[in-house]
Design an enzyme around this catalytic site. Sequence first.
Site, PDB file in Angstrom:
ATOM      1  N   HIS A   1     -24.779  14.551 -28.795  1.00  0.00           N
ATOM      2  CA  HIS A   1     -24.977  13.676 -27.638  1.00  0.00           C
ATOM      3  C   HIS A   1     -26.407  13.817 -27.104  1.00  0.00           C
ATOM      4  O   HIS A   1     -26.716  13.359 -26.007  1.00  0.00           O
ATOM      5  CB  HIS A   1     -24.005  14.034 -26.507  1.00  0.00           C
ATOM      6  CG  HIS A   1     -22.590  13.619 -26.746  1.00  0.00           C
ATOM      7  ND1 HIS A   1     -22.249  12.473 -27.405  1.00  0.00           N
ATOM      8  CD2 HIS A   1     -21.403  14.208 -26.376  1.00  0.00           C
ATOM      9  CE1 HIS A   1     -20.926  12.365 -27.447  1.00  0.00           C
ATOM     10  NE2 HIS A   1     -20.395  13.407 -26.834  1.00  0.00           N
TER      11      HIS A   1
ATOM     12  N   SER B   1     -14.961   6.121 -18.286  1.00  0.00           N
ATOM     13  CA  SER B   1     -14.404   7.038 -19.276  1.00  0.00           C
ATOM     14  C   SER B   1     -14.916   8.476 -19.040  1.00  0.00           C
ATOM     15  O   SER B   1     -14.161   9.449 -19.135  1.00  0.00           O
ATOM     16  CB  SER B   1     -14.790   6.566 -20.681  1.00  0.00           C
ATOM     17  OG  SER B   1     -14.224   7.388 -21.664  1.00  0.00           O
TER      18      SER B   1
ATOM     19  N   LYS C   1     -18.795   9.665 -24.381  1.00  0.00           N
ATOM     20  CA  LYS C   1     -17.749   8.647 -24.158  1.00  0.00           C
ATOM     21  C   LYS C   1     -18.045   7.271 -24.721  1.00  0.00           C
ATOM     22  O   LYS C   1     -17.422   6.279 -24.319  1.00  0.00           O
ATOM     23  CB  LYS C   1     -17.385   8.537 -22.660  1.00  0.00           C
ATOM     24  CG  LYS C   1     -17.106   9.846 -21.962  1.00  0.00           C
ATOM     25  CD  LYS C   1     -16.311  10.831 -22.780  1.00  0.00           C
ATOM     26  CE  LYS C   1     -14.863  10.458 -22.919  1.00  0.00           C
ATOM     27  NZ  LYS C   1     -14.183  11.417 -23.855  1.00  0.00           N
TER      28      LYS C   1
ATOM     29  N   SER D   1      -7.409   2.616 -35.672  1.00  0.00           N
ATOM     30  CA  SER D   1      -7.109   1.811 -34.473  1.00  0.00           C
ATOM     31  C   SER D   1      -6.739   2.757 -33.332  1.00  0.00           C
ATOM     32  O   SER D   1      -6.312   3.898 -33.569  1.00  0.00           O
ATOM     33  CB  SER D   1      -5.971   0.836 -34.751  1.00  0.00           C
ATOM     34  OG  SER D   1      -4.783   1.565 -34.996  1.00  0.00           O
ATOM     35  N   PHE D   2      -6.896   2.299 -32.119  1.00  0.00           N
ATOM     36  CA  PHE D   2      -6.645   3.147 -30.953  1.00  0.00           C
ATOM     37  C   PHE D   2      -5.225   3.711 -30.973  1.00  0.00           C
ATOM     38  O   PHE D   2      -5.020   4.911 -30.783  1.00  0.00           O
ATOM     39  CB  PHE D   2      -6.891   2.346 -29.667  1.00  0.00           C
ATOM     40  CG  PHE D   2      -6.670   3.161 -28.421  1.00  0.00           C
ATOM     41  CD1 PHE D   2      -7.620   4.071 -27.982  1.00  0.00           C
ATOM     42  CD2 PHE D   2      -5.486   3.031 -27.698  1.00  0.00           C
ATOM     43  CE1 PHE D   2      -7.407   4.835 -26.841  1.00  0.00           C
ATOM     44  CE2 PHE D   2      -5.264   3.790 -26.553  1.00  0.00           C
ATOM     45  CZ  PHE D   2      -6.222   4.693 -26.128  1.00  0.00           C
TER      46      PHE D   2
END
Length: 296
Positions: free
Chosen positions: A109, A139, A48, A229-230
């Site tokens: 990760h 998140s 996250k 962009s988000f």
Amino acid sequence: LQLGEKYIQPETKEVNGILVTKTMSENWDNIWNFQARPDDLLIASYAKAGTTWTQEIVDMIQNDGDVQKCQRANTFDRHPFIEWTLPPPFNSGLDLAEKMPSPRTMKTHLPVQLLPPSFWKENSKIIYVARNAKDTVVSYYHFSRMAALLPNPGTWEEFLEAFKAGKVLWGSWYDHVKGWWDAKDQHRILYIFYEDMKEDPKREIQKILKFLEKEIPEEILNKIIYHTSFDVMKHNPMANYTTLPISFLDHSISPFMRKGMPGDWKSHFTVTQNEEFDKDYQKKMAGSTLTFRTEI
Ligand code: A3P
């Protein structure tokens, strides 16, 4: 575990003290012996932290801002997630990675001490993205609620405690960010921050370009900022994880592209939780030169 079938909670196991799924632990020897190549690029992060965002930026850079090429496949097929292991008939990250022609870009990760050693030996480039603990845990909590492949988070209070104790998949956030921070001085690692990307995406994309030894015209750079962009990524099915079946990810519980904002933790932490978190944080991060911003 079948598509469309009611999902069964994954069992978890520890590998060298780090919590992983049972299927991952059973595949651990193969993961550990994974063969990296010198021209591999690895995007590493704690869960996250903004991994998908970084992946999209890197893919846009590698494809000179060609949006169509970046929509050739889902994020998770463009960049194998090396340790991610599902029961057959699903592909594991290793299968995908081994089949992929070079130059490969992959995701992990894993905490630094569990990274397959061939990455160090081959001197592959690594981009590590880190995000402040408070936004990360929020998140991670929402993602755990919607992702059937992750253990059930329980209540917010329970998850917050599990996170502080490092008893969540991929282990302690604190050890993860510190471990990679220390490793960056000995290896080809670009260490970047979610909050910096949000504050000034141009500056951070330029850092990535430099690290990848690539130059692009200003106009392509602006295109990359826009496409990653988000709001644009939220509506990009090849980046927003909506192509997976609902039995894997249920976006009606919480969308994968959820808020995308530093400081959202403020609407989750109580005053007491925040004070306790800060106290515990000081202890766990003492002695490290690594600092985070919890808002911008
Ligand atoms: P939130 O849940 O806080 O919204 P990862 O890709 O490592 O799983 O991280 C997911 C987090 O990154 C989610 O955070 C998601 O919304 C956020 N994210 C994804 N793409 C983003 C973007 N382009 N800009 C900002 N945040 C983004």
